[in-house]
Write an enzyme that holds these catalytic residues in place. Structure first.
Site, mmCIF file in Angstrom:
data_model
loop_
_atom_site.group_PDB
_atom_site.id
_atom_site.type_symbol
_atom_site.label_atom_id
_atom_site.label_comp_id
_atom_site.label_asym_id
_atom_site.label_seq_id
_atom_site.Cartn_x
_atom_site.Cartn_y
_atom_site.Cartn_z
ATOM 1 N N ASP A 257 0.797 -1.342 -0.056
ATOM 2 C CA ASP A 257 -0.048 0.005 0.078
ATOM 3 C C ASP A 257 0.931 1.294 0.219
ATOM 4 O OD1 ASP A 257 0.997 -0.224 2.655
ATOM 5 O OD2 ASP A 257 -0.882 -0.166 3.472
ATOM 6 N N SER A 258 2.228 1.171 0.089
ATOM 7 C CA SER A 258 3.172 2.226 -0.176
ATOM 8 C C SER A 258 2.876 2.685 -1.563
ATOM 9 C CB SER A 258 4.500 1.953 0.070
ATOM 10 O OG SER A 258 4.897 0.542 -0.890
ATOM 11 N N ASP B 263 -0.862 -5.960 -0.014
ATOM 12 C CA ASP B 263 -1.296 -5.435 1.270
ATOM 13 C C ASP B 263 -2.881 -5.171 0.975
ATOM 14 O OD1 ASP B 263 0.675 -5.033 2.879
ATOM 15 O OD2 ASP B 263 1.223 -2.937 2.025
ATOM 16 N N GLU C 112 -1.736 -5.466 8.595
ATOM 17 C CA GLU C 112 -1.115 -4.746 9.754
ATOM 18 C C GLU C 112 -1.912 -5.073 11.348
ATOM 19 O OE1 GLU C 112 -0.235 -0.877 8.790
ATOM 20 O OE2 GLU C 112 0.942 -1.098 6.993
ATOM 21 N N GLU D 85 8.698 -4.127 11.049
ATOM 22 C CA GLU D 85 9.191 -3.037 10.283
ATOM 23 C C GLU D 85 9.858 -2.322 11.265
ATOM 24 O OE1 GLU D 85 6.546 -1.048 7.492
ATOM 25 O OE2 GLU D 85 7.477 0.681 7.604
HETATM 26 N N1 MHF Z 1 8.839 5.126 -0.336
HETATM 27 C C1 MHF Z 1 8.515 4.396 0.544
HETATM 28 N N2 MHF Z 1 9.332 3.702 1.256
HETATM 29 C C2 MHF Z 1 8.791 2.999 2.235
HETATM 30 O O1 MHF Z 1 9.728 2.100 2.820
HETATM 31 C C3 MHF Z 1 7.443 3.170 2.735
HETATM 32 C C4 MHF Z 1 6.704 3.813 2.267
HETATM 33 N N3 MHF Z 1 7.134 4.503 0.869
HETATM 34 N N4 MHF Z 1 5.658 4.190 2.499
HETATM 35 C C5 MHF Z 1 4.683 3.339 3.423
HETATM 36 C C6 MHF Z 1 5.869 2.809 4.442
HETATM 37 C C7 MHF Z 1 6.264 3.871 5.436
HETATM 38 N N5 MHF Z 1 7.617 3.486 5.732
HETATM 39 C C8 MHF Z 1 8.532 4.281 6.407
HETATM 40 C C9 MHF Z 1 8.255 5.833 6.622
HETATM 41 C C10 MHF Z 1 9.317 6.584 7.357
HETATM 42 C C11 MHF Z 1 10.447 5.824 7.886
HETATM 43 C C12 MHF Z 1 11.078 6.613 8.711
HETATM 44 O O2 MHF Z 1 12.325 6.074 9.457
HETATM 45 N N6 MHF Z 1 11.083 7.943 8.628
HETATM 46 C C13 MHF Z 1 12.097 9.183 9.103
HETATM 47 C C14 MHF Z 1 12.218 8.764 10.604
HETATM 48 C C15 MHF Z 1 11.072 9.379 11.323
HETATM 49 C C16 MHF Z 1 11.240 9.397 12.714
HETATM 50 O O3 MHF Z 1 11.965 8.953 13.460
HETATM 51 O O4 MHF Z 1 10.287 9.747 13.361
HETATM 52 C C17 MHF Z 1 13.442 9.069 8.280
HETATM 53 O O5 MHF Z 1 14.382 8.869 8.915
HETATM 54 O O6 MHF Z 1 13.426 9.224 7.143
HETATM 55 C C18 MHF Z 1 10.348 4.642 7.751
HETATM 56 C C19 MHF Z 1 9.383 3.844 6.927
HETATM 57 C C20 MHF Z 1 8.105 2.362 5.030
HETATM 58 N N7 MHF Z 1 7.088 2.415 3.896
HETATM 59 C C1 KIV Z 2 7.262 -1.689 3.215
HETATM 60 C C2 KIV Z 2 6.208 -2.940 3.023
HETATM 61 C C3 KIV Z 2 6.554 -3.911 4.224
HETATM 62 C C4 KIV Z 2 5.003 -2.588 2.918
HETATM 63 O O1 KIV Z 2 4.274 -2.680 3.738
HETATM 64 C C5 KIV Z 2 4.648 -1.599 1.734
HETATM 65 O O2 KIV Z 2 5.614 -1.566 0.995
HETATM 66 O O3 KIV Z 2 3.369 -0.989 1.783
HETATM 67 MG MG MG Z 3 2.198 -1.717 3.315
#
Ligand code: MHF
Ligand code: KIV
Ligand code: MG
Length: 272
Positions: A52-53, A91, A123, A190
Site C-alpha cells: 500500500d506504499s 497489502d 497490519e 518493520e
Molecule cells: N517510498 C516508501 N518507502 C517505504 O519504505 C515506505 C513507504 N514509502 N510508504 C509506506 C511505508 C512508510 N515507511 C516508512 C516511513 C518513514 C520511515 C522513517 O524512518 N522516517 C524518518 C524517521 C522518522 C522518525 O524517526 O520519526 C526518516 O529517517 O526518514 C520509515 C519507514 C515504510 N514504507
Molecule cells: C514496506 C512494506 C513492508 C509495505 O508494507 C509496503 O510497501 O506497503
Molecule cells: Mg504496506
C-alpha cells in the site's frame, strides 16, 4: 549475475518456509505495475509485495491511508501479469479489514479473485485476530505485519523505531506467536530494534521479513523505487541504494528535450 535457485520454477509459501529451514535468506521487494514486476521477477526476487506504499510512491499521498481496495486490485492485477516465478503478496489497504471480519474476508476474496495474487498482508496483532482467522479459513494465505505499521501512523504520531520499551517488545512477541499459531505463513517486522528481530526470528518457526529491523530477520524487504534511487528524497537510515535512477532518468529526459528543441529527433531513420 545469475538468478539464484533457478530450479525453483514457482515460489510458494512452502518455498519460503524451506528457505528459512535451510538457513537461506529470503529476498523481497515491492512492485506496483506490470513492467517493474517483470524486472523484479526476472532478477530473481522470491517475494513481490504489492504494497500500500503505492499510495506514496505511485499516487503521491503523504500516507498509506487513502489508497482504496479497487486501486490495490488494479496494481496487483498489473503485477501478477508481469510475474512468472515470485510469490505475489498484496497489502489489504486501510479500512478494508479493521474491525469487521466479514468485510475483511470480502476484501481478501476480492483481491484473490480479481488480481490473481497468491496471498495478502495485514497490519496488526491481537486487534485483528478474528479477521485474519476468517481469511485463513477461506484458504487465503496471510502474511502478518508488526512493529511500525504505517496504517496506524495517526495513532502513533511518528515513524520512529517501535518496541524499544520492554512492554511493547513483549506485546510484539506475543502478537508474533499468535499470528504463527493461527496459521500466518510469514511476518513482516518493520523498524524495530535488531535484537528484538533476532529474538522473534529465533523463537518463531515461520519466516520473518524485515524492513529496518536488522540482519537477523529471515528475509529483507524494501520499496523498489527506494533501492533504485527514484524516490530520492526518502532516505531513512535502513535504506541501501543500489542505483541513482533519479539522476539517470532526469539526464535521459533532458537529452530528449534537447534533441526535440534542436530538431535532431526524429532523424531520417526514425521517420517514414
Ligand atoms: N517510498 C516508501 N518507502 C517505504 O519504505 C515506505 C513507504 N514509502 N510508504 C509506506 C511505508 C512508510 N515507511 C516508512 C516511513 C518513514 C520511515 C522513517 O524512518 N522516517 C524518518 C524517521 C522518522 C522518525 O524517526 O520519526 C526518516 O529517517 O526518514 C520509515 C519507514 C515504510 N514504507
Ligand atoms: C514496506 C512494506 C513492508 C509495505 O508494507 C509496503 O510497501 O506497503
Ligand atoms: Mg504496506
Amino acid at each position: 549475475m545469475s538468478v539464484h535457485n533457478p530450479d525453483i520454477k514457482r515460489v510458494t509459501t512452502h518455498t519460503i518456509q524451506e528457505l528459512k529451514n535451510k538457513g537461506e535468506k529470503i529476498s523481497a521487494l515491492t512492485a506496483y505495475d506490470y513492467s517493474m514486476a517483470r524486472v523484479v521477477d526476472t532478477a530473481g526476487v522470491e517475494v513481490i509485495l504489492v504494497g500500500d506504499s503505492a499510495s506514496n510512491v505511485m499516487a503521491g499521498h503523504e500516507t498509506t491511508l487513502p489508497i482504496t481496495l479497487d486501486q490495490m486490485i488494479y496494481h496487483a492485477s498489473s503485477v501478477v501479469r508481469g510475474v512468472k516465478r515470485a510469490l505475489v503478496v498484496v497489502d489489504l489497504p486501510f479500512g478494508s479489514y479493521q474491525g469487521n471480519s466479514s468485510e475483511a474476508l470480502r476484501s481478501a476474496i476480492r483481491i484473490m479473485k480479481e488480481s490473481g495474487a497468491h496471498a495478502v498482508k495485514m497490519e496488526g496483532g491481537i486487534e485483528i485476530k478474528e479477521s485474519i482467522v476468517r481469511i485463513l479459513s477461506a484458504g487465503v494465505p496471510v502474511m502478518g505485519h508488526l512493529g511500525l505499521t504505517p496504517q496506524s501512523i495517526y495513532k502513533f504520531g511518528t515513524y520512529a523505531v517501535r518496541a524499544k520499551e520492554e512492554a511493547e517488545a513483549q506485546k510484539l512477541m506475543d502478537d508474533a506467536h499468535m499470528l504463527q499459531d493461527i496459521g500466518c505463513f510469514s511476518l513482516v517486522l518493520e523498524k524495530i530494534p535488531a535484537a528484538l528481530t533476532q529474538k522473534v526470528s529465533e523463537s518463531l518457526t515461520i519466516p520473518t521479513i524485515g524492513i529496518g529491523a536488522g540482519p537477523a530477520a529471515d528475509g529483507q524487504i524494501l520499496v523498489i523505487h527506494d533501492i533504485l534511487g527514484i524516490t530520492n528524497e526518502f532516505k531513512p537510515r535502513f535504506l541501501r541504494r543500489y542505483a541513482d535512477l533519479h539522476t539517470v532518468m532526469t539526464e535521459a529526459i533532458g537529452h530528449y528535450v534537447d534533441d526535440v528543441k534542436a530538431n535532431s529527433f526524429p532523424n531520417e531513420n526514425e521517420a517514414y
